[in-house]
Design an enzyme around this catalytic site. Structure first.
Site, PDB file in Angstrom:
ATOM      1  N   ALA A  63       0.867  -1.171   0.000  1.00 44.66           N
ATOM      2  CA  ALA A  63       0.000   0.000   0.000  1.00 44.66           C
ATOM      3  C   ALA A  63       0.907   1.225   0.000  1.00 44.66           C
ATOM      4  CB  ALA A  63      -0.876  -0.028   1.242  1.00 44.66           C
ATOM      5  N   GLY A 108       0.613  -4.946   1.336  1.00 47.67           N
ATOM      6  CA  GLY A 108      -0.617  -5.143   0.568  1.00 47.67           C
ATOM      7  C   GLY A 108      -0.393  -5.914  -0.716  1.00 47.67           C
ATOM      8  N   GLU A 111      -0.428  -9.441   0.225  1.00 47.93           N
ATOM      9  CA  GLU A 111      -1.802  -9.797   0.606  1.00 47.93           C
ATOM     10  C   GLU A 111      -2.698 -10.005  -0.611  1.00 47.93           C
ATOM     11  OE1 GLU A 111      -1.722  -6.362   3.277  1.00 47.93           O
ATOM     12  OE2 GLU A 111      -2.569  -7.682   4.799  1.00 47.93           O
ATOM     13  N   GLU A 131       4.870  -4.546   7.467  1.00 49.02           N
ATOM     14  CA  GLU A 131       4.073  -3.502   8.129  1.00 49.02           C
ATOM     15  C   GLU A 131       4.572  -3.173   9.533  1.00 49.02           C
ATOM     16  OE1 GLU A 131       2.819  -6.061   6.406  1.00 49.02           O
ATOM     17  OE2 GLU A 131       1.123  -5.381   5.185  1.00 49.02           O
TER      18      GLU A 131
END
Ligand code: DAK
Length: 257
Positions: A63, A108, A111, A131
């Protein structure tokens, strides 16, 4: 466009296209990705989807940290929901999804790859959930899906340390299904997607639905669902075609009916 979709027969290739930021996903990108995945999920002309990133360095480097750095609690909640929807669409759409991990798949990015049914990687790939180093936890499904793919102990190690794994380790721990030279990766992912697109769409969709249940809930509930889906396929022309073709020693032609 930050997300491009191209077609090769019944296979759609979705490419996240922000190479200047290693395909990091900002609000516009995740919104467009969600919209494209929603469309592909219900497009009967599409039987398999390949997800990849543009350029030679990254699948998706996560992200967008610059965007996330400004979020309020409510905005973080909405941001999490968008990523959840994308990963869940990849995981549950009634057609096969393949991640072609051509470089960094971090946060992300890892993911979204975990939402796909099958992951192929290039020898250059690096995957991880870093993260923790930003003072947050995986928020697009990684805290749940990583353990389902590699087991709880390895998932905790990767999430607590933020350590990246290279392609060879990713393959060893089952995080990716196969590893190829960078120039071969997309071709191999397309070849796999084309072969899945040639299967009976109904059988593949039901097999996906049943296997998705295998690591969730009670075994008895999963077996009951398997029995229902199995029996339902006997109402399709594809079941009759598949079995006739075997008996007649020919290649089946599945129509999805
Ligand atoms: N965000 C924004 N920009 C990024 C980025 C990212 N994730 N990754 C790379 N970039 C940008 C860099 O800032 C740089 O841009 P300029 O500075 O040149 O403008 C450009 O891409 C090239 O990157 P580097 O110069 O850093 O390239 P290197 O080869 O030196 O390093 C790297 C590559 C991948 C090791 C490095 O870029 C890196 O560490 N990137 C960050 C990786 C990362 O930490 N990813 C995880 C992000 S966190 C949640 C919802 C979602 C999430 C969490 C919670 N809730 C709602 C709770 C998701 C979180 C994440 O994904």
């Amino acid at each position: 466009m930050s997300v491009e979709v191209s077609r090769e027969g019944a296979v759609a290739v979705v490419t996240v296209n922000r190479p200047e930021a290693l395909n990091a996903i900002d609000l516009e990108t995740i919104t467009v990705l969600r919209d494209r995945l929603r469309e592909l999920a219900v497009d009967v002309g599409v039987r398999a989807v390949v997800l990849t990133g543009s350029g030679e360095k990254a699948f998706i480097a996560g992200a967008d940290i610059k965007y996330m750095s400004t979020l309020t609690v409510l905005e973080a909640r909405a941001w999490g929901a968008l990523g959840h929807e994308c990963a869940t669409l990849l995981e549950t759409m009634p057609k096969a999804t393949v991640a072609a991990v051509n470089g960094f798949a971090l946060g992300g990015g890892c993911e979204l790859a975990l939402g796909c049914d099958i992951r192929y990687a290039s020898t250059r790939a690096k995957l991880g959930q870093p993260e923790i180093n930003l003072g947050i936890l995986p928020g697009w499904g990684g805290s749940q899906r990583l353990a389902r793919v590699v087991g709880l102990g390895i998932a905790k190690e990767l999430i607590f340390t933020g350590r990246m794994v290279d392609a060879a380790e990713a393959h060893r721990i089952g995080l990716v299904n196969a590893v190829f030279e960078p120039e071969e990766l997309l071709g191999k992912a397309l070849e796999l997607a084309q072969s899945l697109a040639a299967k009976s769409p109904a059988a593949l969709a039901f097999a996906k639905q049943a296997t998705n249940l295998s690591l969730q809930g009670a075994l008895a509930d999963g077996l009951a669902q398997e029995a229902t889906l199995f029996a339902a396929l006997f109402a399709t022309e594809d079941q009759s075609e598949g079995m006739s073709a075997f008996i007649e020693k020919r290649t089946p032609g599945f129509t999805g009916r």
